[in-house]
Scaffold this motif. Structure first.
Motif: not given
Length: 575
Positions: A7-31
């Motif tokens: 269960d912890y492995i599943e959750f942390f895989i999801f969390l890592a994917a969410l963070c990766a998408v969030g960081i990628w999509s949010g880069h440079g968006e505050r200009g």
């Protein structure tokens, strides 16, 4: 519920994917404010539709709507199917105007048509609705689910989910909200579909999904055994018009959720307000690449709402089939058990090793909606309060900086309101729909009248707002002070009346004070003088045709409504 290593492995895989998408999509968006609040107006249709569903379907659906479906049956599906119909109206009549106006917020759009007074009123109403209806209910439902599943303190769950869910809106604005929303929509729909399938398979010894579905429908007819007793126990609380039918969307005039008297007009008020004037929903439409991408994204969302009852309403029917005894005894206790129905289903049907997926689903459900609402609230505070009233010469950097601060403030306000809701006795879904029916009609009325009648002005709009809210509050007070007929109380009946009163007030005030409002468009656009705008972005090839795919969606939706009607599930004598 104990968590296994898997269960912890599943959750942390999801969390890592969410963070990766969030960081990628949010880069440079505050200009710039255009990037931060509208994703640079470059969202493709699948991001528009996917993020719409992610924002729209949250914990209040998993907790509140499953519970409402246990108590009421299939009628809860009608709200989803009405939304599909409303979205078709939105696609053809309203989306082109929103894109053409090239605004950041809906109050800006209203300002050009009705003046700054209406803009300010709607901005304040939107902030109120975002915090009290959407953020608070979602944070509370998410905290309730986490607390129920894992035994964590409810207060800590509410605060933790609110803070985690809001971080991505603060970080990357609408672009992050949209793309993390696409990911969370996939996880949510996939996970809840798996729960529904597992539950259906467990309903009969054969282990077949179809056999399980047939048994669930048979039990919800309520004509035998303990299910008949449960239906008899619930009927006096749901209608005074004789026997109650759990499997038809058309209900008597006193039905608390879907009285037939409000079925056909309800979406004109609540549905249009939610889909056209609700900033956290319409913001991804304003951020679309062009009119076609905006329109097709909404069509995609309409299909999702069409099939959503299969994974949100059906679990409530399964719970009734599994635990009809919840209906017996004290009615208030039955409602509380119903709101905990999703927890019961997961405990009984989700095997060990999938609970990490469950935790991911709950985090998704909260994160996508809260981040959307936070970003929308910050946009309203920035463009409709800060810039026009406090700092008209604000630079792009100042707008973004204020938007970040506003986002943090909105998160904290939502957490405070969620804690307040946790002390209420009403069901989550009923609470949300009741407040929706109060705030929606006046603004839906001015939108309809304004786009149908060129002479509509600010005086008419202000009169509609005052008359609509006065009527809605009068309904609530009358129902509280006096014993009224059963048909008086459902918000589905009250909303169309408020819409009609608001529309008439708008017309009357415009005729009494016909002078155009200062600062508005000299030649306001209406449906009648905007043929070229309405025809734009309908698709160049058949497979891109907005008309084709929207038309098919409408046919399927009407077919679903007909299937779950008296035609196929008549109310039998003695039930």
């Amino acid at each position: 519920m104990a968590m296994l290593p898997l269960d912890y492995i599943e959750f942390f895989i999801f969390l890592a994917a969410l963070c990766a998408v969030g960081i990628w999509s949010g880069h440079g968006e505050r200009g710039s404010s255009n990037d931060y609040f509208l994703a640079g107006r470059r969202l493709p249709w699948y991001a528009v539709g996917g993020s719409y569903i992610a924002a729209n379907v949250s914990t209040e659906h998993f907790i509140g709507l499953v519970g409402a479906s246990y108590i009421l049956g299939v009628p809860t599906a009608l709200a989803q199917w009405q939304t599909t119909i409303a979205e078709i109206v939105i696609v053809f009549l309203f989306v082109p105007f929103l894109i053409r106006a090239h605004v950041v917020t809906v109050p800006q759009y209203l300002s050009a048509r009705f003046g700054p007074g209406v803009r300010l009123a709607f901005a304040l109403l939107t902030i109120f609705a975002n915090i009290t209806i959407f953020m608070a209910a979602v944070m509370y439902a998410g905290g309730l689910a986490l607390s129920g599943f894992f035994g964590w303190p409810l207060l800590a769950c509410i605060i933790g989910t609110g803070l985690f869910a809001g971080v991505w809106a603060v970080y990357g604005g609408l672009n992050t909200v949209a793309w993390t929303g696409v990911l969370t929509a996939i996880v949510k729909i996939g996970g809840v579909t798996l729960l529904t399938v597992l539950a259906l398979k467990a309903m009969t010894p054969s282990g077949g999904v179809i056999d399980g579905f047939v048994k669930v429908i048979r039990d919800n007819v309520g004509d035998h055994g303990i299910w008949k007793q449960a239906l008899a126990a619930s009927t006096p609380h749901l209608t005074q018009y004789g026997a109650y039918n759990r499997l038809t969307v058309f209900q008597p005039p006193d039905h608390p959720l879907t009285p037939w008297t409000g079925t056909f007009l309800g979406f004109l008020a609540v549905g249009v307000w939610y889909g056209v004037m609700n900033q956290f929903i319409v913001q991804r439409v304003l951020g679309a690449r062009d009119i076609w991408h905006a329109r097709m994204g909404m069509v995609m969302a309409g299909y999702a709402k069409l099939f959503l009852p299969l994974i949100i309403v059906l679990p409530g029917l399964i719970l009734f089939s599994r635990h009809p005894e919840f209906m017996l005894g004290n009615w208030a206790d039955a409602n509380h058990r119903a709101d905990g129905g999703f927890v019961v289903l997961v405990r009984e049907f989700f095997p060990a090793g999938l609970r990490g997926l469950l935790l991911a689903i709950l985090i998704c459900a909260v994160q996508s909606t809260i981040s959307s609402v936070v970003n929308a609230t910050a946009a309203i505070l920035t463009f409709d309060i800060y810039v026009p009233l406090i700092n008209p010469q604000a630079t792009e950097k100042q707008k973004v900086r204020f938007g970040i601060a506003a986002s943090i403030l909105a998160i904290l306000a939502g957490i405070a309101m969620a804690i307040a809701i946790s002390r209420m006795s009403a069901g989550i879904y009923q609470y949300m729909q009741t407040v929706n029916a109060l705030v929606a009609p006046p603004f839906a009325a001015i939108l309809w009248v304004g786009l149908l009648w060129k002479r509509t002005n600010g005086a008419g709009a202000i009169a509609a707002i005052v008359a609509g809210f006065a009527t809605g509050i009068a309904f609530k007070l009358a129902g509280y002070l006096w014993v009224m007929p059963g048909w008086f109380y459902p918000f589905g009946n009250q909303a169309p009346v408020c819409l009609l009163v608001s529309g008439l007030a708008c017309i009357a005030a415009t005729l009494i004070h016909p002078k155009p409002t200062a600062g508005t468009e000299e030649n306001p656009v209406t449906f009648w003088n905007s043929g070229e705008t309405l025809r734009a972005g309908l698709g160049e090839h058949w497979y891109q045709s907005v008309v084709l795919w929207a038309g098919l969606s409408l046919v399927l939706t009407l077919a679903a409504i007909v299937v779950f009607s008296q035609l196929f599930f008549p109310t039998g004598p003695g039930r």
